[in-house]
Design an enzyme around this catalytic site. Structure first.
Site, PDB file in Angstrom:
ATOM      1  N   TYR A  75       0.825  -1.199   0.000  1.00  0.00           N
ATOM      2  CA  TYR A  75       0.000   0.000   0.000  1.00  0.00           C
ATOM      3  C   TYR A  75       0.867   1.260   0.000  1.00  0.00           C
ATOM      4  CZ  TYR A  75      -3.703  -3.275   1.302  1.00  0.00           C
ATOM      5  OH  TYR A  75      -4.595  -4.323   1.326  1.00  0.00           O
ATOM      6  N   LYS A 114     -17.631   3.179   1.982  1.00  0.00           N
ATOM      7  CA  LYS A 114     -18.501   3.335   3.150  1.00  0.00           C
ATOM      8  C   LYS A 114     -18.417   2.101   4.038  1.00  0.00           C
ATOM      9  CE  LYS A 114     -21.200   0.106   1.758  1.00  0.00           C
ATOM     10  NZ  LYS A 114     -21.198  -1.144   2.572  1.00  0.00           N
TER      11      LYS A 114
END
Length: 347
Positions: A75, A114
């Site tokens: 990442y 979300k």
């Protein structure tokens, strides 16, 4: 008022293909990231140019399958990629705080799937970091950017429904119990509320704002996460939202807003491209609308990506349709609902 309900406003969202192109990096190449990437490539000029995973092989496989130029085996490498303008955080929501902060620290704009975080306190940390860095940040509540939602938004802005009194929404799906899986594992922030219920609470927030009162009742899985919850949210003036979510049964996924002059009812699913009907106060059908745009199901995520591109081009740091404060408030509601039903919390 009858005329206002008989002639529905046109959606104000422009074609997603007209939004200025951005170069996206996908952090967490799972199922929703695949749908997001495909929706962008089919319906917008946005391009996912890099995918990042802790597994170099997984990132490379995702890139090959979805027409992505580059892949990264960490990442950190993804958020440091100079060719990436904005990072889509698509890891499980238990990881959103860490990964959103990682992207923001690298100076990247972020769209966070979300819910933005597991708790309101975590979401506040993301908001504070984004504001300090001066980058754009948004929760990926894609329902807010759909054409049908803008029709409802205009009806509310015009007062065409009158005094809004009752709001309803449900979202449930039958999920096989597996204590190690994401939805059932408390260490991965499992439970119905955070995964599905967030859509219903966001719908209530859209119609009524943050609640003044919260009543929740539900049941828990053996792992301690909530598996079914019903909520009554009350506004300061006594309007109510009646919401339900479950991992034990598939529900209609419908939503309504009822006021003194009329009501609007969505088709299923309310959270994706579908349609709606508007009724007068006497119960007669005034008008109906069906989505004509050919972006079904998760292809509708193209609208939120296009909105992000426009907002960034305009120099905004958050969405005018779904503010960072509202994303935090929604999580605060979920925090309290989880507390009331005794669900295992991940702080």
């Amino acid at each position: 008022m009858t005329d206002a309900l008989s002639t529905l406003p046109e959606p104000r969202h422009p074609d997603p293909a007209d939004a200025p192109p951005l170069r996206w990096g996908v952090l967490g190449p799972g199922g929703i990231a695949a749908d997001f990437t495909d929706a962008l490539h089919r319906h917008t000029r946005q391009r996912v140019v890099a995918a990042g995973s802790r597994s170099a092989e997984r990132a490379a496989a995702f890139a090959s399958a979805h027409g992505v130029e580059r892949s990264h085996g960490s990442y950190e490498a993804l958020v440091s990629d100079p060719e990436v303008d904005v990072v889509y955080v698509a890891t499980p929501h238990s990881e959103h705080l860490e990964h959103a902060l990682l992207a923001i620290a690298a100076g990247k704009h972020v769209l966070v799937e979300k819910p933005m975080a597991v708790t309101a306190s975590e979401a506040r940390r993301i908001v504070a970091a984004a504001r300090e860095a001066g980058v754009f940040a948004m929760e990926a509540m894609w329902t807010r950017y759909l054409p049908q939602t803008d029709i409802v938004r205009q009806l509310l802005e015009q007062g065409a429904l009158g005094d809004v009194r009752v709001v309803t929404a449900d979202f449930g799906g039958r999920v096989e119990y597996d204590p190690a899986s994401r939805l059932w594992n408390p260490d991965l922030a499992g439970g119905a509320l955070l995964d599905l219920g967030v859509y219903t609470v966001s719908w209530a927030s859209f119609a009524l704002g943050a609640p003044a009162g919260i009543i929740a009742a539900g049941t828990l899985a053996p792992t301690g996460v909530d598996d079914q919850v019903s909520l009554v949210l009350s506004s300061a003036d006594g309007a109510q939202a009646l919401l339900s979510t479950t991992l034990r049964a598939t529900t209609p996924s419908l939503a309504t807003i009822s006021g003194s002059e009329g009501r609007v009812e969505t088709d299923s699913p309310f959270w994706g491209p579908s349609g709606l009907r508007v009724f007068r106060a006497d119960g007669t059908l005034a008008a109906e609308w069906r989505d004509p745009y050919g972006r079904p199901h998760r292809d509708g995520m193209a609208y939120e990506a296009a909105a992000v591109a426009r907002y960034i081009a305009e120099g905004r740091t958050e969405s005018p349709l779904h503010s960072l404060a509202e994303a935090v408030d929604t999580l605060a509601t979920l925090d309290e609902a989880r507390r009331q039903v005794g669900a295992t919390r991940v702080e």
